[in-house]
Every structure is written in C-alpha cells, then in structure tokens.
Scaffold this active site. Structure first.
Site, PDB file in Angstrom:
ATOM      1  N   GLU A 178       0.836  -1.208   0.000  1.00 37.45           N
ATOM      2  CA  GLU A 178       0.000   0.000   0.000  1.00 37.45           C
ATOM      3  C   GLU A 178       0.872   1.261   0.000  1.00 37.45           C
ATOM      4  O   GLU A 178       0.604   2.224  -0.734  1.00 37.45           O
ATOM      5  CB  GLU A 178      -0.900  -0.004   1.233  1.00 37.45           C
ATOM      6  CG  GLU A 178      -1.715   1.263   1.424  1.00 37.45           C
ATOM      7  CD  GLU A 178      -2.085   1.501   2.869  1.00 37.45           C
ATOM      8  OE1 GLU A 178      -2.365   2.661   3.218  1.00 37.45           O
ATOM      9  OE2 GLU A 178      -2.067   0.535   3.660  1.00 37.45           O
ATOM     10  N   ASP A 211       0.760   3.895  -3.235  1.00 40.39           N
ATOM     11  CA  ASP A 211       0.379   5.297  -3.095  1.00 40.39           C
ATOM     12  C   ASP A 211       1.334   6.192  -3.870  1.00 40.39           C
ATOM     13  O   ASP A 211       0.923   7.152  -4.530  1.00 40.39           O
ATOM     14  CB  ASP A 211       0.379   5.660  -1.604  1.00 40.39           C
ATOM     15  CG  ASP A 211       0.069   7.124  -1.362  1.00 40.39           C
ATOM     16  OD1 ASP A 211      -1.022   7.574  -1.764  1.00 40.39           O
ATOM     17  OD2 ASP A 211       0.917   7.822  -0.772  1.00 40.39           O
ATOM     18  N   ASP A 215      -7.040   1.214   0.560  1.00 38.57           N
ATOM     19  CA  ASP A 215      -5.708   0.679   0.847  1.00 38.57           C
ATOM     20  C   ASP A 215      -5.383  -0.489  -0.078  1.00 38.57           C
ATOM     21  O   ASP A 215      -4.260  -0.601  -0.598  1.00 38.57           O
ATOM     22  CB  ASP A 215      -5.630   0.215   2.302  1.00 38.57           C
ATOM     23  CG  ASP A 215      -5.665   1.367   3.292  1.00 38.57           C
ATOM     24  OD1 ASP A 215      -5.513   2.528   2.856  1.00 38.57           O
ATOM     25  OD2 ASP A 215      -5.849   1.103   4.496  1.00 38.57           O
ATOM     26  N   GLU A 246      -4.490   0.560  -3.643  1.00 37.57           N
ATOM     27  CA  GLU A 246      -3.098   1.027  -3.732  1.00 37.57           C
ATOM     28  C   GLU A 246      -2.126  -0.146  -3.698  1.00 37.57           C
ATOM     29  O   GLU A 246      -1.118  -0.150  -4.415  1.00 37.57           O
ATOM     30  CB  GLU A 246      -2.802   1.990  -2.581  1.00 37.57           C
ATOM     31  CG  GLU A 246      -3.541   3.321  -2.700  1.00 37.57           C
ATOM     32  CD  GLU A 246      -3.367   4.212  -1.497  1.00 37.57           C
ATOM     33  OE1 GLU A 246      -3.643   5.408  -1.604  1.00 37.57           O
ATOM     34  OE2 GLU A 246      -2.962   3.702  -0.422  1.00 37.57           O
TER      35      GLU A 246
END
Length: 225
Positions: free
Chosen positions: A45, A49, A118, A121
């Site tokens: 995650e 991002d 989450d 990502e």
C-alpha cells in the site's frame, strides 16, 4: 501458485494478469488475517500510493499543459485520495476477493472505504513489482479513465468555497450538524446539515461524515446561487 476462480476473474476485471500471482495475493491480504508466513498488504500500500501519485501527476500535466500548480494540486488530491481509490476498487469489485479475518468480515470489511482504498493502492504496487512502471501506469490510466479529464468538478472543495462565501459577507464560518445517523455500526449512514449564521441550511446523506459534509456544502452553495 494455483489461483482460485475468484482471483482469476478479478485479474480480468483489473485488466492485468500476474506473472507472480503471490504478489496479488499479498496485495489482497488485510492485516486481520496476516501471519508470520502470510504478510499483509501494508508495505505494498505504501509503495502503491507513490506509484499512483507519480502517474496522476504526469497525467494531469499532460492533460492541461497551461494549468498552474495551484490548479493542478486540488485535481491531483481528488484523484489520489482514499475515496477515489475506493471508488475504483468498487468498480472492479475488489472487495469480493479481499482476504479478511472473521471479525473484519462480520463488521462489513469488504465494503469499508479505508480497506478498499488501501487494497487498491496495494494492487497497484503489486502490478508495479510484477512488471514495472509502464504496466502499472497502463492499469491506473485504464481504471481511472475519464475521471482524469472530468476531475475539475471533483477537485472543487465545497466546504472551502462555502466558508469563503460566508466570510466575504461578514458571516461566521458554516456549522456542520449531524442531523441523523442510521444503519448498523459497521456501515453507518450520516445525514449532515450545512448551516450558515443566518439560519440558511442544506442537508445531505452519505456513508461518511466527510462525504456528507462536502455534499451538504455543495447543496447549500447551489441553493445560494
């Protein structure tokens, strides 16, 4: 590694087939079901991002070559924030293949915005680790699609605009009042009123207080105009 029919179907919805399917399984593994031999998706995650941010920043620069940083920043935030990632996750039914612990499943984890955002990502990072930046970029651009070109409306922060409207007229900042809360604890629905000093107000309902406040502010702005 043999994949379930559900995971194979998810790869089709994602638009990408993994060379190393263990990366995808890790991206779909929530902390509630992780163990020493089954790592969760938090590290992916973190990486996803950053990959998403670079892809979106580049896409926005290419989409509007004359936009200033001040114009690009809110568009960028609208495209990479958790709500946007969760929306894309719902679009490909990511929740159906999330690996969750029993307590998380019972509390509606497959529908929770934070978990979906989450995991989205993490899946992006898994693609990046599996095949590199170009593959991840292609997946992101395909999934986000027209959102990139229509982001101007989403980027407008209604609460900020409403506060500026009130201050320009000598009023106090708007108040946001929870009018009603319904639904189970794991999936509450909020009705929020955006209220000006003179008593003018508008209400909106959403699955989170933040979304309801933004929607109420937008409704009030439309009412005032």
């Amino acid at each position: 590694m043999k994949l379930s029919a559900e995971i194979k179907a998810f790869q089709q919805r994602l638009g990408y087939e993994f060379s190393d399917p263990e990366l995808l399984v890790r991206a779909l593994t929530h902390g509630s079901v992780s163990s020493a031999t089954r790592p969760d998706n938090q590290r992916l995650e973190f990486l996803g991002d950053r990959v998403l941010g670079l892809v979106m920043a580049t896409a926005l620069l290419e989409a509007d070559k004359k936009a200033s940083e001040g114009q690009l920043a809110p568009r960028f935030n609208a495209l990479v924030r958790k709500e946007a990632c969760a929306d894309v996750a719902r679009q490909i039914d990511l929740g159906a293949v999330l690996k969750l612990g029993r307590s998380e499943m019972l509390s509606g984890g497959r529908r929770k915005q934070a978990l979906l955002g989450d995991a989205m990502e993490a899946v992006i990072a898994a693609v990046y680790r599996d095949a590199g930046f170009e593959a991840a970029r292609d997946v992101i651009l395909a999934l986000w699609g027209e959102r990139i070109h229509k982001v101007e409306a989403d980027a407008r922060d209604a609460k900020t605009s409403l506060q500026e409207w009130a201050q320009a007229r000598g009023q106090k900042p708007p108040a946001y009042v929870e009018v009603k809360r319904t639904g189970p604890d794991h999936a509450p629905i909020f009705t929020i009123a955006a209220r000006l000093q003179d008593g003018t107000e508008a209400q909106a309902t959403a699955g989170s207080k933040r979304q309801a406040e933004q929607a109420a502010a937008k409704a009030l702005l439309e009412q005032l105009s």
